[in-house]
Enzyme design. Structure first.
Site, PDB file in Angstrom:
ATOM      1  N   LYS A 115       0.826  -1.211   0.000  1.00 13.21           N
ATOM      2  CA  LYS A 115       0.000   0.000   0.000  1.00 13.21           C
ATOM      3  C   LYS A 115       0.859   1.260   0.000  1.00 13.21           C
ATOM      4  O   LYS A 115       0.465   2.287  -0.558  1.00 13.21           O
ATOM      5  CB  LYS A 115      -0.959  -0.008   1.193  1.00 13.21           C
ATOM      6  CG  LYS A 115      -2.063  -1.049   1.060  1.00 13.21           C
ATOM      7  CD  LYS A 115      -3.160  -0.843   2.073  1.00 13.21           C
ATOM      8  CE  LYS A 115      -4.303  -1.829   1.831  1.00 13.21           C
ATOM      9  NZ  LYS A 115      -5.439  -1.583   2.734  1.00 13.21           N
ATOM     10  N   LYS A 197      -6.328 -11.747  -8.831  1.00 11.90           N
ATOM     11  CA  LYS A 197      -7.694 -11.893  -8.337  1.00 11.90           C
ATOM     12  C   LYS A 197      -8.600 -10.783  -8.867  1.00 11.90           C
ATOM     13  O   LYS A 197      -8.157  -9.660  -9.084  1.00 11.90           O
ATOM     14  CB  LYS A 197      -7.708 -11.850  -6.799  1.00 11.90           C
ATOM     15  CG  LYS A 197      -7.299 -13.142  -6.125  1.00 11.90           C
ATOM     16  CD  LYS A 197      -7.249 -12.994  -4.622  1.00 11.90           C
ATOM     17  CE  LYS A 197      -8.625 -12.752  -4.023  1.00 11.90           C
ATOM     18  NZ  LYS A 197      -8.596 -12.731  -2.539  1.00 11.90           N
ATOM     19  N   LYS A 200     -12.163  -5.166  -6.480  1.00 17.40           N
ATOM     20  CA  LYS A 200     -13.027  -3.989  -6.577  1.00 17.40           C
ATOM     21  C   LYS A 200     -12.226  -2.721  -6.855  1.00 17.40           C
ATOM     22  O   LYS A 200     -12.795  -1.678  -7.151  1.00 17.40           O
ATOM     23  CB  LYS A 200     -13.867  -3.832  -5.301  1.00 17.40           C
ATOM     24  CG  LYS A 200     -13.104  -3.739  -4.007  1.00 17.40           C
ATOM     25  CD  LYS A 200     -14.080  -3.708  -2.828  1.00 17.40           C
ATOM     26  CE  LYS A 200     -13.354  -3.642  -1.498  1.00 17.40           C
ATOM     27  NZ  LYS A 200     -14.276  -3.570  -0.367  1.00 17.40           N
TER      28      LYS A 200
END
Length: 334
Positions: A115, A197, A200
């Site tokens: 992140k 994967k 969203k």
């Protein structure tokens, strides 16, 4: 334990829009757990603000996520479905646990590194101590079991270390949680890049099917899904795009990969993709219809938010008061 049931905790962030992968991989399976476990399902909005959020959008998405929990089949009478920010014990316990968590442990967290790379302009302290808040989320309810994927296992191990460290100093305070290994949810990959994967936060909108996508959008995304030039429908690693579409189909229809391969034997990719789209539409339509129904009854959702926040606060406070006394905070005058 609550009511002689083991406690299970999980949550999702109120950012982005839930995908088919979130539903088939987690949410759909949560529905079956409430008879066996005392389940707490949080909309983890405190975690969301480690990245800058538009306030109005965050509020809207938090309510939409809570509504989706219910629309997907989670009974708010059997499960405690609540906003993390409505239970102050999460933040209070997080601060205490920060004082029992080592800098070295936090610096080794792979998600902090990932992140930080994505948000180099906002590497804040919350991003660094995020795993301690996650530990507080779990330990606050004396959680026995946590459904986790491989990407979250490192955080659960840290939670266990913190709980054992605290218990070693002050006695039997926290339940040391275990990973919940139940029925494995389908691992759904991106329609445009089957090596990663379905997410969203995918920058390519065609890579993910969102739970509220309309039928035309779902069908279009399925038809645009990456396949290959082999023109055969087989369930094998050498055809990751086809394998992913078969996983989606099987999770929606309830068939095994072998059964699905036989069903599509001799069909071209066009007809195959159309069948995938129809299967996804059939699974998501009841959820979408229920969301529309719930959105018409603001009072019902408001009542669930209030009642479940009270329930979550009740159990959170029991743990928090015990912890506060152990570390030496003054007793509260009644």
């Amino acid at each position: 334990m609550i009511n002689d049931k083991k406690v299970l905790f999980s949550g999702m962030q109120a950012t982005g829009t839930l995908t088919l992968g979130n539903y088939l991989g987690a949410l759909k399976n949560w529905v079956t757990l409430s008879d066996e476990y005392e389940c707490f399902y949080s909309v983890v909005d405190l975690h969301s603000i480690t990245v800058r959020q538009d306030p109005a959008t965050l509020r809207k998405r938090a309510r939409a996520l809570l509504t989706l929990y219910i629309a997907a089949g989670l009974d708010p009478e059997k499960n405690c479905i609540y906003y993390q920010s409505h239970v102050s014990g999460h933040a209070e316990l997080s601060w205490i646990l920060n004082c029992y968590t080592y800098m070295g442990e936090l610096s080794r967290m792979t998600q902090f590194k990932d992140k930080s790379a994505k948000h180099a302009d906002n590497i804040n302290a919350g991003l660094f101590t995020y795993p301690t808040l996650m530990a507080a989320d779990i330990l606050l309810f004396q959680t026995d079991l946590v459904p986790v994927g491989i990407d979250q296992m490192q955080h659960l191990e840290l939670t266990r270390d913190i709980a054992q460290r605290f218990n070693g100093i002050y006695g039997d305070v926290f339940t040391v949680p275990e990973a919940y290994i139940g029925k494995t949810g389908a691992k759904i990959m991106s329609l445009q890049d089957p090596a990663k994967k379905m997410s969203k936060s995918d920058e390519n909108p065609n890579g993910s099917i969102y739970l509220m996508d309309d039928p035309d959008t779902i069908m279009r995304k399925c038809k645009r899904a990456v396949t290959d030039s082999e023109a055969t429908i087989l369930y094998r690693d050498e055809q990751p795009g086809i394998k992913n579409l078969l996983d989606i189909y099987c999770a929606c229809i309830g068939k095994t990969p072998d059964e699905a391969v036989k069903e599509f034997d001799g069909l071209g990719y066009g007809a195959f993709k159309e069948a995938i789209g129809e299967a996804v539409i059939s699974v998501l339509k009841p959820v979408q219809d229920r969301v529309a129904e719930l959105n018409k009854d603001k009072g019902y959702i408001d009542g669930i938010i209030k009642t479940n926040a009270e329930k979550a606060n009740y159990y959170a406070t029991k743990t928090l008061r015990k912890v506060q006394r152990k570390v030496g905070f003054p007793d509260r005058i009644k």
